[in-house]
Scaffold this active site. Sequence first.
Site, PDB file in Angstrom:
ATOM      1  N   ILE A 169     -19.417  12.415 -18.228  1.00  0.00           N
ATOM      2  CA  ILE A 169     -18.786  11.139 -18.595  1.00  0.00           C
ATOM      3  C   ILE A 169     -17.335  11.109 -18.134  1.00  0.00           C
ATOM      4  CG2 ILE A 169     -17.982   9.724 -20.551  1.00  0.00           C
ATOM      5  CD1 ILE A 169     -20.538  10.432 -22.007  1.00  0.00           C
ATOM      6  N   GLY A 170     -16.623  12.219 -18.365  1.00  0.00           N
ATOM      7  CA  GLY A 170     -15.212  12.279 -17.984  1.00  0.00           C
ATOM      8  C   GLY A 170     -15.013  11.998 -16.511  1.00  0.00           C
ATOM      9  N   VAL A 181      -6.973  20.286 -26.402  1.00  0.00           N
ATOM     10  CA  VAL A 181      -6.177  19.207 -26.980  1.00  0.00           C
ATOM     11  C   VAL A 181      -6.032  19.487 -28.470  1.00  0.00           C
ATOM     12  CG1 VAL A 181      -6.172  16.728 -27.471  1.00  0.00           C
ATOM     13  CG2 VAL A 181      -6.950  17.553 -25.248  1.00  0.00           C
ATOM     14  N   HIS A 231     -35.076  10.922  11.474  1.00  0.00           N
ATOM     15  CA  HIS A 231     -33.732  11.042  12.032  1.00  0.00           C
ATOM     16  C   HIS A 231     -33.213   9.660  12.413  1.00  0.00           C
ATOM     17  CE1 HIS A 231     -30.413  12.755  14.296  1.00  0.00           C
ATOM     18  NE2 HIS A 231     -30.697  11.910  15.274  1.00  0.00           N
TER      19      HIS A 231
HETATM   20  P1  FAD Z   1     -30.922   6.547 -26.905  1.00  0.00           P
HETATM   21  O1  FAD Z   1     -30.859   5.941 -25.580  1.00  0.00           O
HETATM   22  O2  FAD Z   1     -29.651   6.956 -27.547  1.00  0.00           O
HETATM   23  O3  FAD Z   1     -31.673   5.485 -27.831  1.00  0.00           O
HETATM   24  C1  FAD Z   1     -31.810   5.659 -29.184  1.00  0.00           C
HETATM   25  C2  FAD Z   1     -31.867   4.297 -29.849  1.00  0.00           C
HETATM   26  O4  FAD Z   1     -32.275   4.472 -31.205  1.00  0.00           O
HETATM   27  C3  FAD Z   1     -30.537   3.564 -29.912  1.00  0.00           C
HETATM   28  O5  FAD Z   1     -30.642   2.310 -29.294  1.00  0.00           O
HETATM   29  C4  FAD Z   1     -30.249   3.418 -31.398  1.00  0.00           C
HETATM   30  O6  FAD Z   1     -29.666   2.180 -31.729  1.00  0.00           O
HETATM   31  C5  FAD Z   1     -31.645   3.500 -31.999  1.00  0.00           C
HETATM   32  N1  FAD Z   1     -31.677   3.999 -33.372  1.00  0.00           N
HETATM   33  C6  FAD Z   1     -31.078   5.106 -33.856  1.00  0.00           C
HETATM   34  N2  FAD Z   1     -31.376   5.269 -35.167  1.00  0.00           N
HETATM   35  C7  FAD Z   1     -32.175   4.223 -35.505  1.00  0.00           C
HETATM   36  C8  FAD Z   1     -32.807   3.833 -36.707  1.00  0.00           C
HETATM   37  N3  FAD Z   1     -32.697   4.549 -37.820  1.00  0.00           N
HETATM   38  N4  FAD Z   1     -33.526   2.698 -36.701  1.00  0.00           N
HETATM   39  C9  FAD Z   1     -33.657   1.956 -35.578  1.00  0.00           C
HETATM   40  N5  FAD Z   1     -33.093   2.293 -34.394  1.00  0.00           N
HETATM   41  C10 FAD Z   1     -32.366   3.405 -34.375  1.00  0.00           C
HETATM   42  N6  FAD Z   1     -28.425   9.713 -18.496  1.00  0.00           N
HETATM   43  C11 FAD Z   1     -28.956   9.721 -17.256  1.00  0.00           C
HETATM   44  O7  FAD Z   1     -30.052  10.264 -17.058  1.00  0.00           O
HETATM   45  N7  FAD Z   1     -28.314   9.124 -16.207  1.00  0.00           N
HETATM   46  C12 FAD Z   1     -27.119   8.530 -16.351  1.00  0.00           C
HETATM   47  O8  FAD Z   1     -26.563   8.006 -15.387  1.00  0.00           O
HETATM   48  C13 FAD Z   1     -26.521   8.515 -17.637  1.00  0.00           C
HETATM   49  N8  FAD Z   1     -25.332   7.918 -17.832  1.00  0.00           N
HETATM   50  C14 FAD Z   1     -24.789   7.913 -19.076  1.00  0.00           C
HETATM   51  C15 FAD Z   1     -23.543   7.320 -19.243  1.00  0.00           C
HETATM   52  C16 FAD Z   1     -22.957   7.290 -20.492  1.00  0.00           C
HETATM   53  C17 FAD Z   1     -21.607   6.636 -20.654  1.00  0.00           C
HETATM   54  C18 FAD Z   1     -23.642   7.847 -21.612  1.00  0.00           C
HETATM   55  C19 FAD Z   1     -23.037   7.799 -22.982  1.00  0.00           C
HETATM   56  C20 FAD Z   1     -24.874   8.444 -21.455  1.00  0.00           C
HETATM   57  C21 FAD Z   1     -25.461   8.489 -20.182  1.00  0.00           C
HETATM   58  N9  FAD Z   1     -26.689   9.098 -19.965  1.00  0.00           N
HETATM   59  C22 FAD Z   1     -27.228   9.127 -18.715  1.00  0.00           C
HETATM   60  C23 FAD Z   1     -27.440   9.729 -21.054  1.00  0.00           C
HETATM   61  C24 FAD Z   1     -28.553   8.771 -21.550  1.00  0.00           C
HETATM   62  O9  FAD Z   1     -27.963   7.570 -21.961  1.00  0.00           O
HETATM   63  C25 FAD Z   1     -29.331   9.414 -22.683  1.00  0.00           C
HETATM   64  O10 FAD Z   1     -29.792  10.683 -22.291  1.00  0.00           O
HETATM   65  C26 FAD Z   1     -30.520   8.546 -23.060  1.00  0.00           C
HETATM   66  O11 FAD Z   1     -30.103   7.276 -23.443  1.00  0.00           O
HETATM   67  C27 FAD Z   1     -31.313   9.189 -24.199  1.00  0.00           C
HETATM   68  O12 FAD Z   1     -32.380   8.372 -24.527  1.00  0.00           O
HETATM   69  P2  FAD Z   1     -33.012   8.359 -25.991  1.00  0.00           P
HETATM   70  O13 FAD Z   1     -34.127   7.392 -25.941  1.00  0.00           O
HETATM   71  O14 FAD Z   1     -33.282   9.733 -26.433  1.00  0.00           O
HETATM   72  O15 FAD Z   1     -31.861   7.818 -26.960  1.00  0.00           O
HETATM   73  P1  NAI Z   2     -20.579  17.086 -21.199  1.00  0.00           P
HETATM   74  O1  NAI Z   2     -21.237  18.082 -22.050  1.00  0.00           O
HETATM   75  O2  NAI Z   2     -21.127  16.753 -19.869  1.00  0.00           O
HETATM   76  O3  NAI Z   2     -19.050  17.530 -20.936  1.00  0.00           O
HETATM   77  C1  NAI Z   2     -18.156  17.753 -21.980  1.00  0.00           C
HETATM   78  C2  NAI Z   2     -16.992  18.575 -21.431  1.00  0.00           C
HETATM   79  O4  NAI Z   2     -15.989  18.607 -22.421  1.00  0.00           O
HETATM   80  C3  NAI Z   2     -17.380  20.015 -21.121  1.00  0.00           C
HETATM   81  O5  NAI Z   2     -16.883  20.350 -19.858  1.00  0.00           O
HETATM   82  C4  NAI Z   2     -16.693  20.802 -22.222  1.00  0.00           C
HETATM   83  O6  NAI Z   2     -16.308  22.109 -21.840  1.00  0.00           O
HETATM   84  C5  NAI Z   2     -15.492  19.927 -22.505  1.00  0.00           C
HETATM   85  N1  NAI Z   2     -14.922  20.086 -23.832  1.00  0.00           N
HETATM   86  C6  NAI Z   2     -15.575  20.259 -25.002  1.00  0.00           C
HETATM   87  N2  NAI Z   2     -14.693  20.323 -26.024  1.00  0.00           N
HETATM   88  C7  NAI Z   2     -13.463  20.153 -25.470  1.00  0.00           C
HETATM   89  C8  NAI Z   2     -12.135  20.109 -26.008  1.00  0.00           C
HETATM   90  N3  NAI Z   2     -11.925  20.222 -27.306  1.00  0.00           N
HETATM   91  N4  NAI Z   2     -11.105  19.922 -25.160  1.00  0.00           N
HETATM   92  C9  NAI Z   2     -11.321  19.793 -23.814  1.00  0.00           C
HETATM   93  N5  NAI Z   2     -12.541  19.832 -23.264  1.00  0.00           N
HETATM   94  C10 NAI Z   2     -13.598  20.007 -24.082  1.00  0.00           C
HETATM   95  O7  NAI Z   2     -20.438  15.797 -22.124  1.00  0.00           O
HETATM   96  P2  NAI Z   2     -20.093  14.294 -21.782  1.00  0.00           P
HETATM   97  O8  NAI Z   2     -19.394  14.183 -20.481  1.00  0.00           O
HETATM   98  O9  NAI Z   2     -19.441  13.758 -22.993  1.00  0.00           O
HETATM   99  O10 NAI Z   2     -21.521  13.639 -21.628  1.00  0.00           O
HETATM  100  C11 NAI Z   2     -22.448  13.673 -22.733  1.00  0.00           C
HETATM  101  C12 NAI Z   2     -23.863  13.670 -22.260  1.00  0.00           C
HETATM  102  O11 NAI Z   2     -24.191  12.444 -21.656  1.00  0.00           O
HETATM  103  C13 NAI Z   2     -24.115  14.768 -21.259  1.00  0.00           C
HETATM  104  O12 NAI Z   2     -24.972  15.713 -21.854  1.00  0.00           O
HETATM  105  C14 NAI Z   2     -24.782  14.123 -20.107  1.00  0.00           C
HETATM  106  O13 NAI Z   2     -26.011  14.717 -19.843  1.00  0.00           O
HETATM  107  C15 NAI Z   2     -24.991  12.672 -20.522  1.00  0.00           C
HETATM  108  N6  NAI Z   2     -24.532  11.847 -19.410  1.00  0.00           N
HETATM  109  C16 NAI Z   2     -25.235  11.894 -18.248  1.00  0.00           C
HETATM  110  C17 NAI Z   2     -24.804  11.206 -17.157  1.00  0.00           C
HETATM  111  C18 NAI Z   2     -25.571  11.313 -15.899  1.00  0.00           C
HETATM  112  O14 NAI Z   2     -26.691  11.799 -15.931  1.00  0.00           O
HETATM  113  N7  NAI Z   2     -25.034  10.877 -14.778  1.00  0.00           N
HETATM  114  C19 NAI Z   2     -23.615  10.360 -17.185  1.00  0.00           C
HETATM  115  C20 NAI Z   2     -22.927  10.421 -18.442  1.00  0.00           C
HETATM  116  C21 NAI Z   2     -23.403  11.123 -19.508  1.00  0.00           C
END
Ligand code: FAD
Ligand code: NAI
Length: 472
Positions: A190-191, A243, A451
Amino acid sequence: MSDSFDVIVIGGGPGGYVCAIRAAQLGLKAAVIEGRGALGGTCTNVGCIPSKALLQSSHLYEEAMHGFAAHGLKVGGIEIDLPKMMARKDEVVKQNTTGIEFLLKKNRVAYIKGWARITKAERGAHQIAVKGLDGAETSYTTKYVVIATGSDVTPLPGITIDEKQVVSSTGALVLSKIPKTMIVIGAGVIGLEMGSVWRRLGAEVTVVEFLDVILPPMDGEVRKEMQRILEKQGMKFKLGHKVTGAKPGKTGVDVTIEPAKGGAAETLSAEVVLVAIGRKAFTDGLGLDVAGVKVSNRGFVEADQHYQTNVEGIFAIGDVIGGQMLAHKAEDEGVACAEILAGQPGHINYDAIAGVVYTWPEVAGIGKTEEQLKEAGIAYKSGKFPFMANGRARANGDTMGFAKVLADATTDRVLGCHIVGPAAGDLIMEVAVAMEFGASSEDIARTCHAHPQLGEVVKEAALAADKRALHI
Ligand code: FAD
Ligand code: NAI
């Protein structure tokens, strides 16, 4: 709507809605309960989709500003219309969430809007109460429950996320103006993705990371190359720092950091601070205690290899059970779980799930890293090929990075692949298929690649594993 189902899935994210669709395809009467008012979960609403929309918009801006000239394209007067960029992103999200609603209808999956709570765990007749969006509570009975409630932001002790000055990924997707400066806490996925968005749009971005490396789970060579590239793009890193506090003021936030191994503290200031140190399981208000469902000491729901929790008939998938927190992993667990509920042998190969970071260039990895192979004492061979030596990459003007194929030293079976480069996330998928079929690096190398394509880099890396690359 009937109040009795074969399977009720709690959570409408990629894990949950896909599980319900597959269950319905297999003849089970299925429902999805979702509380946020829109389907698609974290991924579609505040994750994968909106972040990729902003990554694409900011990439186009950066190309126009810094990439076009090399192609002989003169452009002037390029301006950022942030409200329009945000509106486009919101529209993309809407298209996806309404698309999922259509898919549920098409597959006759009931969509129940509201927050679910397990009120009684009883073999064959579990009970779920749903507090609707209007506040009214309705009760449902189901043979199986699938918990797919996903994950939420991990907070940093002592730092309050106000989603304005100190934001999580959710706030970073809706900033109303481009900050001049941004501090990102955590050099994870995410960062680096959200940091890239705002840096491209003009922010000066400093990433503070506790460890000495960025993207900790990735292959070491890939991490180093990506850090070098990001630094060249203007991103600054404070690695090996923790931090210890963040104080918001009128003009910005003062962030105190200290070397992780001890030393003098220093203060950095920025208009906006993004906290991105990981995500935790979301199980609030779900009634797991009432149901007797076990969670791990890190808060993840514990499930066996068939996704069943310790309570018979209650299953769990996706982010809430931990592992790689990825949408495609959640989806595939949804499919496997539904197939198991329908009496089929649902299965996932966890060794062949690609992780992709959608910076530019992209980073992609699958299977074992070199560090993991060394630690496990597995003899392996490695083949590497740079994009600089690929004709299409040169034609595109996109030559950063390399692909690396790792294969067993004796059997030649592909054990991993790691890519930094243009479209790395797409390129890695041929290796995913290869690994699913137990292919050797020779199988990839002998597959005729069209290619001129970027994919030839993967083929050449596979050839290089046998010390017979042709174009370097
Ligand atoms: P979620 O998508 O979190 O869905 C869970 C749902 O359950 C939510 O909508 C919530 O509202 C609902 N819920 C929770 N509790 C209840 C309840 N009690 N009753 C009813 N509803 C409820 N992954 C990738 O593979 N590619 C990416 O590019 C990527 N980008 C990301 C970017 C960001 C900024 C973030 C935060 C995550 C990203 N991820 C990415 C990770 C991805 O979003 C998650 O791995 C994925 O959404 C997980 O799916 P899930 O169905 O387990 O849960
Ligand atoms: P992350 O686990 O990828 O990275 C968190 C980072 O924060 C690590 O490098 C860790 O060492 C560092 N960290 C932890 N505590 C800290 C502290 N106190 N001070 C400074 N650094 C610290 O988690 P992130 O980026 O928040 O993403 C969460 C999840 O969402 C990931 O598991 C990822 O799989 C999913 N995600 C996936 C994406 C994708 O597939 N393209 C895009 C965005 C999110």
